[in-house]
Motif scaffolding. Sequence first.
Motif, PDB file in Angstrom:
ATOM      1  N   ASP A 100       0.841  -1.194   0.000  1.00 37.09           N
ATOM      2  CA  ASP A 100       0.000   0.000   0.000  1.00 37.09           C
ATOM      3  C   ASP A 100       0.878   1.246   0.000  1.00 37.09           C
ATOM      4  N   MET A 101       1.019   1.853  -1.165  1.00 37.57           N
ATOM      5  CA  MET A 101       1.883   3.033  -1.282  1.00 37.57           C
ATOM      6  C   MET A 101       1.195   4.065  -2.162  1.00 37.57           C
ATOM      7  N   PRO A 102       1.477   5.364  -1.929  1.00 39.35           N
ATOM      8  CA  PRO A 102       0.817   6.395  -2.737  1.00 39.35           C
ATOM      9  C   PRO A 102       1.251   6.352  -4.199  1.00 39.35           C
ATOM     10  N   ASP A 103       0.396   6.900  -5.032  1.00 41.64           N
ATOM     11  CA  ASP A 103       0.623   6.907  -6.470  1.00 41.64           C
ATOM     12  C   ASP A 103       1.833   7.790  -6.818  1.00 41.64           C
ATOM     13  N   VAL A 104       2.797   7.235  -7.542  1.00 44.25           N
ATOM     14  CA  VAL A 104       4.012   8.000  -7.848  1.00 44.25           C
ATOM     15  C   VAL A 104       3.733   9.210  -8.730  1.00 44.25           C
ATOM     16  N   GLU A 105       2.641   9.158  -9.462  1.00 44.70           N
ATOM     17  CA  GLU A 105       2.337  10.289 -10.355  1.00 44.70           C
ATOM     18  C   GLU A 105       2.042  11.577  -9.590  1.00 44.70           C
ATOM     19  N   GLU A 106       1.764  11.426  -8.289  1.00 49.46           N
ATOM     20  CA  GLU A 106       1.508  12.602  -7.456  1.00 49.46           C
ATOM     21  C   GLU A 106       2.799  13.361  -7.149  1.00 49.46           C
ATOM     22  N   SER A 107       3.920  12.767  -7.367  1.00 49.35           N
ATOM     23  CA  SER A 107       5.191  13.422  -7.034  1.00 49.35           C
ATOM     24  C   SER A 107       5.369  14.679  -7.889  1.00 49.35           C
ATOM     25  N   LYS A 108       5.946  15.731  -7.262  1.00 47.73           N
ATOM     26  CA  LYS A 108       6.061  17.008  -7.986  1.00 47.73           C
ATOM     27  C   LYS A 108       6.961  16.857  -9.205  1.00 47.73           C
ATOM     28  N   TYR A 109       7.963  16.009  -9.096  1.00 46.88           N
ATOM     29  CA  TYR A 109       8.871  15.843 -10.232  1.00 46.88           C
ATOM     30  C   TYR A 109       8.197  15.061 -11.366  1.00 46.88           C
ATOM     31  N   ALA A 110       7.377  14.087 -10.975  1.00 44.96           N
ATOM     32  CA  ALA A 110       6.633  13.338 -12.002  1.00 44.96           C
ATOM     33  C   ALA A 110       5.697  14.286 -12.749  1.00 44.96           C
ATOM     34  N   GLN A 111       5.090  15.187 -11.984  1.00 47.43           N
ATOM     35  CA  GLN A 111       4.175  16.149 -12.623  1.00 47.43           C
ATOM     36  C   GLN A 111       4.932  17.124 -13.513  1.00 47.43           C
ATOM     37  N   LEU A 112       6.113  17.514 -13.028  1.00 46.34           N
ATOM     38  CA  LEU A 112       6.950  18.406 -13.833  1.00 46.34           C
ATOM     39  C   LEU A 112       7.324  17.734 -15.158  1.00 46.34           C
ATOM     40  N   ALA A 113       7.690  16.457 -15.049  1.00 46.48           N
ATOM     41  CA  ALA A 113       8.060  15.710 -16.256  1.00 46.48           C
ATOM     42  C   ALA A 113       6.891  15.643 -17.221  1.00 46.48           C
ATOM     43  N   GLN A 114       5.711  15.456 -16.655  1.00 46.55           N
ATOM     44  CA  GLN A 114       4.520  15.360 -17.494  1.00 46.55           C
ATOM     45  C   GLN A 114       4.227  16.685 -18.195  1.00 46.55           C
ATOM     46  N   GLN A 115       4.378  17.789 -17.425  1.00 48.16           N
ATOM     47  CA  GLN A 115       4.163  19.121 -18.017  1.00 48.16           C
ATOM     48  C   GLN A 115       5.131  19.360 -19.171  1.00 48.16           C
ATOM     49  N   LYS A 116       6.388  18.982 -18.935  1.00 47.20           N
ATOM     50  CA  LYS A 116       7.403  19.233 -19.966  1.00 47.20           C
ATOM     51  C   LYS A 116       7.150  18.383 -21.206  1.00 47.20           C
ATOM     52  N   ASN A 117       6.470  17.237 -20.979  1.00 49.97           N
ATOM     53  CA  ASN A 117       6.120  16.359 -22.084  1.00 49.97           C
ATOM     54  C   ASN A 117       7.317  16.097 -23.004  1.00 49.97           C
ATOM     55  N   ALA A 118       8.472  15.905 -22.385  1.00 50.51           N
ATOM     56  CA  ALA A 118       9.701  15.690 -23.161  1.00 50.51           C
ATOM     57  C   ALA A 118       9.617  14.366 -23.900  1.00 50.51           C
ATOM     58  N   ALA A 119      10.103  14.388 -25.109  1.00 49.90           N
ATOM     59  CA  ALA A 119      10.106  13.147 -25.887  1.00 49.90           C
ATOM     60  C   ALA A 119      10.992  12.128 -25.188  1.00 49.90           C
ATOM     61  N   ASN A 120      10.650  10.905 -25.331  1.00 50.64           N
ATOM     62  CA  ASN A 120      11.473   9.830 -24.804  1.00 50.64           C
ATOM     63  C   ASN A 120      12.780   9.783 -25.603  1.00 50.64           C
ATOM     64  N   ALA A 121      13.881  10.004 -24.901  1.00 53.79           N
ATOM     65  CA  ALA A 121      15.171  10.085 -25.598  1.00 53.79           C
ATOM     66  C   ALA A 121      15.503   8.789 -26.314  1.00 53.79           C
ATOM     67  N   VAL A 122      15.316   7.681 -25.600  1.00 56.97           N
ATOM     68  CA  VAL A 122      15.728   6.389 -26.147  1.00 56.97           C
ATOM     69  C   VAL A 122      14.921   6.052 -27.399  1.00 56.97           C
ATOM     70  N   LEU A 123      13.594   6.138 -27.262  1.00 49.78           N
ATOM     71  CA  LEU A 123      12.753   5.737 -28.398  1.00 49.78           C
ATOM     72  C   LEU A 123      12.931   6.659 -29.599  1.00 49.78           C
ATOM     73  N   SER A 124      13.217   7.946 -29.316  1.00 50.45           N
ATOM     74  CA  SER A 124      13.330   8.858 -30.451  1.00 50.45           C
ATOM     75  C   SER A 124      14.597   8.592 -31.260  1.00 50.45           C
ATOM     76  N   LEU A 125      15.519   7.826 -30.699  1.00 44.70           N
ATOM     77  CA  LEU A 125      16.711   7.455 -31.474  1.00 44.70           C
ATOM     78  C   LEU A 125      16.452   6.227 -32.350  1.00 44.70           C
ATOM     79  N   THR A 126      15.288   5.642 -32.214  1.00 41.64           N
ATOM     80  CA  THR A 126      14.970   4.461 -33.011  1.00 41.64           C
ATOM     81  C   THR A 126      13.823   4.779 -33.953  1.00 41.64           C
ATOM     82  N   ASN A 127      13.537   3.836 -34.772  1.00 39.97           N
ATOM     83  CA  ASN A 127      12.425   4.002 -35.699  1.00 39.97           C
ATOM     84  C   ASN A 127      11.510   2.786 -35.564  1.00 39.97           C
TER      85      ASN A 127
END
Lengths: 198, 746
Positions: B349-376
């Motif tokens: 029983d643990m809180p949802d990680v998406e509530e973390s401020k950094y997780a939310q920041l990452a979501q706001q930035k909506n940065a492309a996935n570095a690894v996948l963007s190097l592939t096709n």
Amino acid sequence: MALFERPKKEKNYAMVIVQDRCVDCKACEVACKAMWEVPDGKLNYRTKVLDIDKVENSERKMIFMPILCNQCDNPPCVWVCPTGASYKRKSDGIVLVTPNMCIGCKACMEACPYDARYYNEELGAVDKCTFCLPRLESGLEPACVQTCVGGSRNFGDLNDPNSVVSKLLKEATNYWVLKPEDGTFPNDFYISNSAKVE
Amino acid sequence: ADAREELKPYKPDKVTFNFCEMCFWNCTEKVFVNDGKVRKLEGNDKSPLNFGKLCAKGQAGIKTLYDDNRLKTPLIRVGERGEGKWKKVSWEEAFEFAAKKFKEVIDKYGPETIGLEMHGTGEPGIHRLFEVLGGTTNFAIPAYSQCTGSRDVGFYYTFGAALGGHEPFDLSNSRYIIMLGRNETESLHVSELYHFSKAIGNKAKIVYVDPRYTHTAAKADKYLQIKPGTDAAFVLALINVMVTEDLINHDFVDKYTTGYDKLKPHIAKYTPQWAQEQTGIKAEEIIQIAREISSFAPNCIIVPPRRSTRYGDDTQFARAIAIANVLLGNWFQPGGFFKPNKIKVPNADMPDVEESKYAQLAQQKNAANAVLSLTNLPTTTQEIVGVLGLDNILWEAIRTQKPYPIKAMISYATNPLFHTGDSNKVKEAISKLDFYMVVDILPWEHTLYADIVFPESTYLEMYAALKSIGWKYPYVNFREPAVDTIYDTRDIWAIAHGIAKHMGLGEFFPFSDAKGVLYSSLNQMPKDQRDKLLKDGVISLGPIPEDADLSGDIDPKVAYQKMLDAYKKAPFNPYPIALGEDVSFNTGSGKIDIYSDSLAGNSFDPLPNYTPPNKPKKQNEFRLIFGRVAVHTHARTQDNEWLLEHYDDNNVWINPQDAKSINIKDGDKVVLVKGNLKSLYPVKAKVTDKIIQGTVFIVHGWGRFSPYTTRCYEKGVSDAEFCSNDTDPLSGAAAFLNSFVSIEKV
């Protein structure tokens, strides 16, 4: 089935090794080493698996051969021991060494046709496989049998017709012992092309 | 308590429950403690995962616990990266340092610039920290991209399901087994090998195909020495024979598959005669094997190899194997592929990680996935990669700092200098990092480069979250410490908790260690289940029906029926198709895709084609292949005293003809050479016709250069330095075996 003329024992402990099923994974050697605190840094295990490379009819073959004390019914190691440290239990035929009676002359190591004994410096005595007698007395199988990943090693009492070893020998189309010409009457049997091993 | 002296009945003072962490099969075990020390590890005979058995590696876990080379306290780097100069610090200092570094990276570059690679039971702990820090999908479990990735993708495109790490091969009930470089006996998992050995006992026919004669070849009825990189040609020719001679399982193909009509014309060109040219295996052999295996359908299997990261066309090779098996109709059938079963366990029983401020920041930035963007990669592949990641590409993203800089990296229980195809590129990548954090048990080579090293406890000293993995027989594993921690080490949940707390994110780790996580799950379990787990160390849904009696005494059809009847009454069912249940597949069509519309839509071959392997550019260059021995796991057991007694240095296998042409004799000391690269430590040449001409073989995990792992230091040669760093375009996984080396006498 009368295998050999052997002395009568209350229990006739035996190992039946299904050679086809040995995969040389060395689990038995490490389990044995842990169990009996065989000294580190040397390959002086109580049991080992030999790799035999050969070419037969121009086809490459590799055979894995588990080796351990045969707990012989006619044990040359016992006969040559000058102090009586090496002895064979009448009740079940297991060959043992009493460490504080062993003077380390190594005559038994010379006499053993199976290279099944080694000198244990830490113990100051010759050491060998006991079929894990202290484990048997606690209701456990020998350590090597218990962990045998291939299901190659099988242990039990040949006096009991329902034991796994009795059944395996009964059903085997082909079984043998090592160096029968030495007249040692081993209690380790090897079988091949066998089915039904659990 | 020296049992030798008095021969008293053997009795441990204490028995605790655990599961093995010496490899990733995680066999269930009991730990026997005497005089406060772990003396013996024993497979838990109540476990349907390993039937009371442990392999040599598992038995030798004691020597990892008591290895005096272990990491003993947290360490902070004081020298240059690679120098291995550290200062010992307290846990408080270590947490403070890591928290500060992560904050700096997040503030300066953003949370998406944190990367993670991880392997083992502690994965959920470190992954949770990564998510709380706002980590994106720039993470990887090397088990995908460095091992089973291409196989899993190939099966996903065919069956809509990856095979996973606990493979669903029903070897013990099989009557005919073809293995293509799946070295079951040396790259071993206990129960798989036990089932393989049962097949030997049942006189199943075993065909083993490999450029190298291995221990598995020794167990086969037929060994075929194949030219490396041509396995797909062999399989396509098998399919050709099956189709041409109409040996296929029509009932199965009609009911469950799509695209067979397209396979027929496609496969016509892949004749056995053609395959003979490619593989070096006689056409008559291929024809005979295709006929033989078909005669045992569906109770037979062509085993898809595990580490299928070889030549870059591995996904299509896996597709070919998948399709050949489809034609045999062995899916969810005895002796073919079984359906994995799993026991659901409650999450802690643990809180949802998406509530973390950094997780939310990452979501706001909506940065492309570095690894996948190097592939096709096609979207279907990306679904799998999203779960497991691409470790090879992750390190390439760090090295190139593209498409954006990744500035912090965590290696948890993985050593990137030994699992990549070009370890010098990883060294270069590490130099681009602001912060490199390592969690491990031993001071392996990558720790020399770390800014901070967290020492983890071994599995024998800690608790772990419950582990339930899908396999033929469902089970849940349980771990508790057998002894107190020997050094100042902690479990991964405690390490993650400490870092999070120092970053003001403690609420996401309500439990301060693995014990808390474990008991949170346990407390939500039904009481009878929990009691059973604590009493036996494992939960299984037994009793398990016996395997079919294939000893020859009764008709195999009757034997299989008897087993299936028993499974009708069992609480789980590995053979739903054999038992007539309706089965649908997670493909677009709901059927097994022999022809893949999804691949066609992404401009990939919708039916597998053959790509010949690359060739050496110069004379006396040899293809480098690598593999395993039964007594070591990857690059993580080479300091283990008991395992070293069995294998303590690798050597270079070379064919006698090749050896003659470069004037090398058996036992000569040699080095590997590739361009400017020369292996660090000379090793012996092993001249043997067990390896095919034109190819050299070494055992993986050697060439050790950390002076702190003293037992293996300066021993052997490392494949990770000399392999190819290619990528399979369809899976994104690595392709290691496209590299050629020359051999020089020292």
